[in-house]
Design a protein around this motif. Structure first.
Motif, PDB file in Angstrom:
ATOM      1  N   SER A  59       0.811   0.748   5.678  1.00 23.67           N
ATOM      2  CA  SER A  59      -0.118  -0.316   5.321  1.00 23.67           C
ATOM      3  C   SER A  59       0.186  -0.768   3.900  1.00 23.67           C
ATOM      4  O   SER A  59      -0.425  -0.294   2.934  1.00 23.67           O
ATOM      5  CB  SER A  59      -1.563   0.177   5.413  1.00 23.67           C
ATOM      6  N   PRO A  60       1.142  -1.708   3.749  1.00 21.21           N
ATOM      7  CA  PRO A  60       1.545  -2.114   2.394  1.00 21.21           C
ATOM      8  C   PRO A  60       0.398  -2.677   1.564  1.00 21.21           C
ATOM      9  O   PRO A  60       0.391  -2.524   0.347  1.00 21.21           O
ATOM     10  CB  PRO A  60       2.621  -3.159   2.623  1.00 21.21           C
ATOM     11  N   GLY A  61      -0.587  -3.279   2.202  1.00 20.63           N
ATOM     12  CA  GLY A  61      -1.724  -3.852   1.468  1.00 20.63           C
ATOM     13  C   GLY A  61      -2.647  -2.802   0.880  1.00 20.63           C
ATOM     14  O   GLY A  61      -3.434  -3.100  -0.015  1.00 20.63           O
ATOM     15  N   LYS A  62      -2.567  -1.581   1.362  1.00 18.90           N
ATOM     16  CA  LYS A  62      -3.432  -0.511   0.868  1.00 18.90           C
ATOM     17  C   LYS A  62      -2.832   0.234  -0.319  1.00 18.90           C
ATOM     18  O   LYS A  62      -3.461   1.114  -0.888  1.00 18.90           O
ATOM     19  CB  LYS A  62      -3.738   0.474   1.993  1.00 18.90           C
ATOM     20  N   ILE A  63      -1.611  -0.120  -0.694  1.00 23.72           N
ATOM     21  CA  ILE A  63      -0.960   0.530  -1.824  1.00 23.72           C
ATOM     22  C   ILE A  63      -1.341  -0.223  -3.098  1.00 23.72           C
ATOM     23  O   ILE A  63      -1.102  -1.427  -3.204  1.00 23.72           O
ATOM     24  CB  ILE A  63       0.570   0.552  -1.642  1.00 23.72           C
TER      25      ILE A  63
END
Length: 142
Positions: A59-63
């Motif tokens: 989940s790239p948006g959660k990094i």
């Protein structure tokens, strides 16, 4: 067997040892930079599959942005390390290159103390010194 940090650290050491031998054989007839590229592509594909198909998912948006910055810098340092390592393997014996490369353990201890505020005991520092001494003795041309 419980999968602790020690299990994973020992597995990492084992794979790193195998990597050194396979890399030494792999750089014999190709430029070190090309060998590093091939290795990196293989790693990229493998880790992408694990990240996307694994139980944690990707989940790239959660990094967080801060994490991205440090991960990108870490990736650049890894790439530089691999390029240097492959060049060293091309020029030297694996049994001498690998121990010098593992001086990173000594540097991690120093950097962790200076930059992360980690505290090592006297026996820990003695171990760091022994690692440095051992790497030097392994690389020595005696």
């Amino acid at each position: 067997m419980q999968m602790t940090w020690l299990f994973w650290a020992l597995a990492s050491a084992g794979f790193a040892a195998i990597t050194a031998i396979l890399a030494k054989l792999g750089v014999a007839d190709v430029p070190a930079d090309s060998a590093t590229l091939v290795r990196t592509v293989v790693i990229l594909v493998l880790v992408a599959l694990i990240a996307v198909l694994g139980r944690e998912g990707f989940s790239p948006g959660k990094i967080p942005a801060r994490s991205y910055v440090f991960l990108i810098l870490s990736g650049l340092a890894t790439g530089a390390s691999w390029l240097c390592y492959f060049r060293a393997l091309q020029l030297g014996d694996a049994a001498k290159v690998a121990p010098i490369d593992k001086l990173s353990v000594v540097l991690v201890a120093v950097f962790a103390a200076v930059f992360l505020g980690e505290h090592l005991s006297l026996p820990n520092w003695m171990g760091v010194g022994l690692i440095a001494l051992g790497a030097g003795l392994l690389a020595w041309r005696g």
